[in-house]
Design an enzyme around this catalytic site. Structure first.
Site, short mmCIF file in Angstrom:
data_model
loop_
_atom_site.label_atom_id
_atom_site.label_comp_id
_atom_site.label_asym_id
_atom_site.label_seq_id
_atom_site.Cartn_x
_atom_site.Cartn_y
_atom_site.Cartn_z
CD GLU A 91 -25.81 -29.92 -13.73
OE1 GLU A 91 -25.11 -29.18 -13.04
OE2 GLU A 91 -26.87 -30.41 -13.35
CB CYS A 104 -26.33 -40.44 -15.07
SG CYS A 104 -27.99 -39.75 -15.04
CB CYS A 111 -37.33 -31.81 -18.18
SG CYS A 111 -38.47 -33.21 -18.27
CB CYS A 115 -41.77 -34.45 -12.15
SG CYS A 115 -42.11 -35.63 -13.46
CB CYS A 118 -37.80 -33.59 -11.00
SG CYS A 118 -36.32 -33.76 -12.01
CB CYS A 331 -32.24 -39.35 -9.02
SG CYS A 331 -31.54 -40.89 -9.46
N1 SAH Z 1 -37.50 -38.27 -17.34
C1 SAH Z 1 -36.93 -39.53 -17.02
C2 SAH Z 1 -35.45 -39.49 -16.69
C3 SAH Z 1 -34.97 -38.40 -15.76
S1 SAH Z 1 -35.39 -38.48 -14.04
C4 SAH Z 1 -37.71 -40.19 -15.89
O1 SAH Z 1 -38.60 -39.56 -15.34
O2 SAH Z 1 -37.46 -41.36 -15.61
C5 SAH Z 1 -34.49 -39.81 -13.39
C6 SAH Z 1 -35.07 -40.38 -12.08
O3 SAH Z 1 -34.91 -39.44 -10.98
C7 SAH Z 1 -36.57 -40.65 -12.13
O4 SAH Z 1 -36.80 -41.95 -11.64
C8 SAH Z 1 -37.18 -39.63 -11.17
O5 SAH Z 1 -38.35 -40.12 -10.58
C9 SAH Z 1 -36.05 -39.46 -10.19
N2 SAH Z 1 -36.08 -38.20 -9.43
C10 SAH Z 1 -36.53 -37.01 -9.82
N3 SAH Z 1 -36.34 -36.09 -8.86
C11 SAH Z 1 -35.75 -36.74 -7.84
C12 SAH Z 1 -35.27 -36.33 -6.57
N4 SAH Z 1 -35.32 -35.07 -6.20
N5 SAH Z 1 -34.71 -37.26 -5.77
C13 SAH Z 1 -34.58 -38.55 -6.16
N6 SAH Z 1 -34.99 -38.98 -7.37
C14 SAH Z 1 -35.58 -38.09 -8.18
#
Ligand code: SAH
Length: 341
Positions: A91, A104, A111, A115, A118, A331
């Site tokens: 996406e 984006c 991934c 985390c 996420c 995000c």
């Molecule tokens: N792996 C990279 C890029 C992808 S995540 C990274 O970790 O930076 C992009 C951003 O989304 C990151 O800052 C992450 O902390 C944030 N993120 C992940 N899950 C989220 C959620 N459910 N709500 C808001 N931000 C989130």
């Protein structure tokens, strides 16, 4: 089988030209047709001789990502579900603002980082994207929306620093004046905080911006929520970020606020303490919920309180207006086609 010319860098296109007995600059013309004029059809490349076009079309094809679905959010951001050559899905999200048109992009299918908050982590890891598959997300969206893309954030599915070679290849295509012509200063790589990867960035001539997903100012909590934090201690991470901010650009720290996890003023106080001495911008991101994850977004007043507290520091603080939440394009909500309703 015919090879896809989109997967060739400019340098390797030059080698093809030389192998065919043509001048290397022919590769610049070809690259321009593909990445600037966005054509997949050899017959329109009129500044290239018929003979060369014939040779090329016998050996190569030009083929990009396919749009599977486009969903528009109430705030006009748009999520694109795209199909890759091997039928995997990724996406990408278009985020329009008055002056900036940002895409984006994803850098991996899924991934591997796990985390806990996420949605991308739910689908696990399939594979790294190729440079052209990353760059093509922007070209496809630009063509579809007939809207010149000005900014790119490597913040979609995946961890860009685990696929840095291909990300660098994509940046080369994106910033080339015969490619998409987007300035590197308008590109941001967002990382979970991989020390080795940031070290690499520090020593390359790249001028892209760096964003670090800090999220939790308590190291034990950070290790729980972001397992890679176990191998990437905060102390070292912040030392490197400081170096980056001095040598290159100001570093952005993302701070995703999750209800009852990191939404107290003490969390924010600890955050400011950690960032002392770093030329930093803090991007406060209210948590975007996902139906398959247990976390929630704090009440508006709580977010506002933290934001106001952070504003008392000398850092630049932004509160991210969440975009595309109603279509799961925010995000941490990207999960390919796995959970589409
Ligand atoms: N792996 C990279 C890029 C992808 S995540 C990274 O970790 O930076 C992009 C951003 O989304 C990151 O800052 C992450 O902390 C944030 N993120 C992940 N899950 C989220 C959620 N459910 N709500 C808001 N931000 C989130």
């Amino acid at each position: 089988m015919a090879k896809n010319l989109k997967s060739y860098s400019l340098t390797s296109m030059k080698n093809i030209m030389v192998d065919f007995g043509f001048e290397p600059y022919r590769a610049d013309q070809l690259f321009q047709w593909i990445w600037q004029k966005s054509t997949e059809d050899f017959s329109v490349m009129t500044n290239i001789s018929k003979e060369l076009r014939k040779l090329l079309s016998e050996k190569f094809i030009i083929s990009g990502l396919k749009k599977e679905k486009e969903t528009c959010a109430r705030d006009d951001s748009k999520k694109f579900l795209l199909t890759l050559e091997d039928d995997n899905h990724i996406e990408a999200v278009f985020i329009p603002e008055a002056k900036r048109k940002t895409v984006c992009v994803s850098t991996q299918v899924g991934c591997p980082l796990g985390c806990t908050f996420c949605a991308t982590s739910l689908i696990g890891f399939e594979r790294n994207l190729k440079a052209y598959e990353i760059a093509d997300q922007i070209l496809l969206i630009q063509d579809n929306l007939k809207n010149k893309i000005t900014n790119v954030v490597f913040m979609g599915m995946g961890e860009p620093l685990l696929n840095i070679r291909e990300v660098e290849g994509a940046i080369e295509i994106l910033c080339s004046p015969i490619g998409l012509g987007i300035s590197q200063r308008h590109m941001t790589i967002s990382t979970v905080g991989l020390i080795e990867g940031i070290e690499h960035l520090l020593h390359t001539p790249l001028k892209v911006k760096l964003a670090v997903s800090l999220n939790f100012s308590d190291e034990e909590l950070r290790k729980e929520m972001m397992p890679v934090a176990k191998k990437n201690p905060l102390r070292e991470l912040l030392k490197l970020a400081r170096e980056y901010s001095l040598k290159k650009n100001m570093v952005t720290f993302e701070y995703v606020i999750i209800e009852n996890v990191n939404d107290r003023i003490v969390d924010a106080q600890r955050l400011l303490k950690l960032l002392k001495g770093i030329r930093a911008k803090i991007n406060v991101i209210p948590y975007n919920p996902h139906p398959l994850l247990p976390y929630r977004q704090p009440a508006r007043e709580k977010i506002e309180k933290i934001y106001q507290y952070l504003l008392t520091s000398h850092h630049t603080i932004t509160l991210r207006k969440s975009r595309g939440q109603d279509i799961l394009a925010g995000c941490g909500q990207l999960a390919g086609n796995k959970f589409l309703t």
